[in-house]
Write a protein that holds these residues in place. Sequence first.
Motif, short mmCIF file in Angstrom:
data_model
loop_
_atom_site.label_atom_id
_atom_site.label_comp_id
_atom_site.label_asym_id
_atom_site.label_seq_id
_atom_site.Cartn_x
_atom_site.Cartn_y
_atom_site.Cartn_z
N ALA A 505 -14.07 11.36 3.25
CA ALA A 505 -14.15 10.44 2.11
C ALA A 505 -15.24 10.95 1.18
O ALA A 505 -16.40 11.04 1.58
N SER A 526 -11.94 12.98 -2.23
CA SER A 526 -11.59 12.98 -0.81
C SER A 526 -10.48 13.99 -0.55
O SER A 526 -9.71 14.34 -1.45
N TYR A 533 -6.61 4.14 0.99
CA TYR A 533 -7.91 4.18 0.34
C TYR A 533 -8.36 2.74 0.10
O TYR A 533 -7.56 1.90 -0.30
N TRP A 535 -11.51 0.79 -2.01
CA TRP A 535 -12.69 0.86 -2.86
C TRP A 535 -13.39 -0.49 -2.84
O TRP A 535 -12.77 -1.51 -3.07
N ASP A 536 -14.67 -0.49 -2.60
CA ASP A 536 -15.51 -1.69 -2.72
C ASP A 536 -16.61 -1.33 -3.71
O ASP A 536 -17.47 -0.50 -3.42
N ARG A 565 -18.49 1.81 -2.31
CA ARG A 565 -18.03 2.36 -1.02
C ARG A 565 -16.56 2.73 -1.12
O ARG A 565 -15.76 1.99 -1.69
N ILE A 567 -13.48 3.91 1.60
CA ILE A 567 -13.03 4.09 2.97
C ILE A 567 -11.64 4.69 2.91
O ILE A 567 -10.76 4.16 2.22
N GLU A 569 -8.31 6.73 5.21
CA GLU A 569 -7.68 6.85 6.52
C GLU A 569 -6.59 7.91 6.41
O GLU A 569 -5.88 7.99 5.42
N MET A 575 -10.66 7.55 10.25
CA MET A 575 -11.22 6.94 9.05
C MET A 575 -12.58 7.56 8.73
O MET A 575 -13.29 8.03 9.62
N ASP A 576 -12.91 7.56 7.45
CA ASP A 576 -14.20 8.08 7.01
C ASP A 576 -14.68 7.21 5.86
O ASP A 576 -13.87 6.66 5.09
N THR A 577 -15.98 7.07 5.75
CA THR A 577 -16.58 6.18 4.74
C THR A 577 -17.67 6.94 4.01
O THR A 577 -18.42 7.72 4.61
N ASP A 579 -20.71 6.18 0.75
CA ASP A 579 -21.37 5.22 -0.13
C ASP A 579 -22.16 5.95 -1.20
O ASP A 579 -22.72 7.03 -0.95
#
Length: 679
Positions: A505, A526, A533, A535-536, A565, A567, A569, A575-577, A579
């Motif tokens: 990510a 990514s 995907y 998005w936050d 953030r 995230i 998959e 999964m990968d994150t 920030d």
Amino acid sequence: MRSKFIFLYPLLCLMFIHIDTIQAQQSTCTAIGQNPSTAFPVCGTKVFSQESVPKCGGRSVIGPPCPGGQDGGLTDVNPYWYKFTCYKAGTLGFKITPKVLSDDYDWQLFDVTGHSPDDVFTDRSLFVCRNWSGEGGVTGASGAGTSLQECGGMGVPLWSGMPNLIQGHEYLLLLSHFTPEGQSGYDLEFTGGTADITSPGIPAIQSATYNCLNSTIGIKLTKKTLCKTLTSQGTEFIFIKGTGTITGASGVNCSNGFDSDSLLVQLSAPLAPGDYTIAVRNGSDSNTVLDVCGNALAEGESANFSIAVPPPVELRGVAPVGCAPDQIRIGLSVPVRCGSIAANGSDFRITGTPLASIRGATGNCNANNLTDTLIIQLSQALVRDGNYTITLTTGTDGDPILGECGQPAVIGQTVTFHTADTVSADFDFGLNRNCKVSTLDLTHDGANGVNYWRWTFDSTDNRYTQSATKIYGDFGMKHVFLFVSNGTCTDSVARDINLERTMAALFNVDPGPYCPMDVISPKNESYGNLVSYLWDYGNGVVTVGPDAVPQRYYPTRKEQDYRIRLIVEDNLHCMDTVDHIIKAVTSCYIDVPSAFSPNNDGVNDFLYPLSAYKATDLEFSVYNRLGQLVFQTTDWTKKWDGTVKGKPADIGTYVWMLRYTIKDSGKKVFRKGTAVLLR
């Protein structure tokens, strides 16, 4: 002491027929007798007659300082050296009578006990006495002399005092011919003193030893005899027990000296085992060997020696051959003659599987050309497992290998040895991934008898099994090293394995600060086989999909951080994150307060440009009413606290000036104004 005249070493007269006629100081002395290390031995009962003096020399002769400092010019011009031992302490008297009485002969005596003869040129302490008078005529040491050192120059006495000799000490006497013209010699006679320099006793045989390698008999005498009195044919010796043919004789070190106490009798062939007696007789020159005083080794003197049956030459075994040998080393029971080993290796035959051949042979030969080890050189290295036999045979030279005493090695002897397979450390591996965990499964085939493994991962982690598993929780280049052995052969291999990330990510966004109405657009970077995907944006907004939705931020505080953030998959549900933090502000309007009160109450305590987030190349200056600069900065967050040089500034009005460039447009701005400092 009675004396009689004889001629000293007629052979020397022949040596000097062709001496160079260049100046003495330009020629190195090379003839025996003209250097300290090859000095004439002398006898106190003889008169030594030197018929001519070859021109050479010129080395400085040292000693104690001469009276008046006349040390210059004391050199061994056209020298001859004599050596003797003191057998009874006392005074030494001698005279040197030139063949031409007007000739100038000088001399110096050294005590060289425990020293190298050449030390006379460097060690001043060896001096005993001297006479370097510039006058011609008879010179020497006698009771007429008054000093032990008469130095150079005309009018200096020709006679020095007689020195005291010490019993058991060894001495060197230098005679130097200083007359520039002519090469006439001199007579040297030892007379007038009380010391005894005549070697006592007559020569006798001390022992005889047979050397089978060179077919010689070494004869040790009780004292030194003159080399010139021994005939080169060895006619002074005869066997009175046992059978052998004498073909020659020589004295040890006679090539660069005048006397020797060790003689070598040469035989025509090796002697058979048995008991022998060698005896002395008058040689073809009508005498036996003589010492320096003319004393003869007595006729009938004899020595016994025995020759044992030489031990057989046996092949003892093969030294450890190691891995992939290209030569074989065979130990022997006794040394053999290196010259009897056929260089092409035909003295040996090798059999075994896989096939092998011999290309040469030699020995580990010492200074006597003997070896106790045979070195068999193979045509190529033996790299496979095999059993081999080497058999001793007759070489193409038609002769067997011979021991030191000429005894032949028995044909047909064998030695055996075993070779091992060479090995390879090459290995295979498999890679399994589980999201962020990578598992390496490594294995070696164990071929060619490998029974030892050492895996090393990244230089720290070791495993000792044929197969190994290594789990990594990170990515990047991994170093794997494997060492293998089958007990004889070894190999190693190093390999770098790149554990690449298959998904991640990633996004890029400017951290700000952002002003109201600025639009923030994160850029997705990514990678991988991604299927979702999230998005936050940190402001309460959440979206899905690969592309971020542009956002504006309205902070409730003057400055506020927001976390964005992402995230992701992939198709394996890994999964990968990631920030990023951005900063948003309530205002980007740049202004300067009209008043401030630096009383530390937390309200308007400083004077500075407000909200200069979008300014570059900023310069803010404050002046008092006299036009004096009281504060200046290029960083808008550095604020004036109302002090000048650490002291509170006066209450009143101050002028400020502000220069900057608007970041977004590049527009340059200059403003000025006043601000009131209140307390």
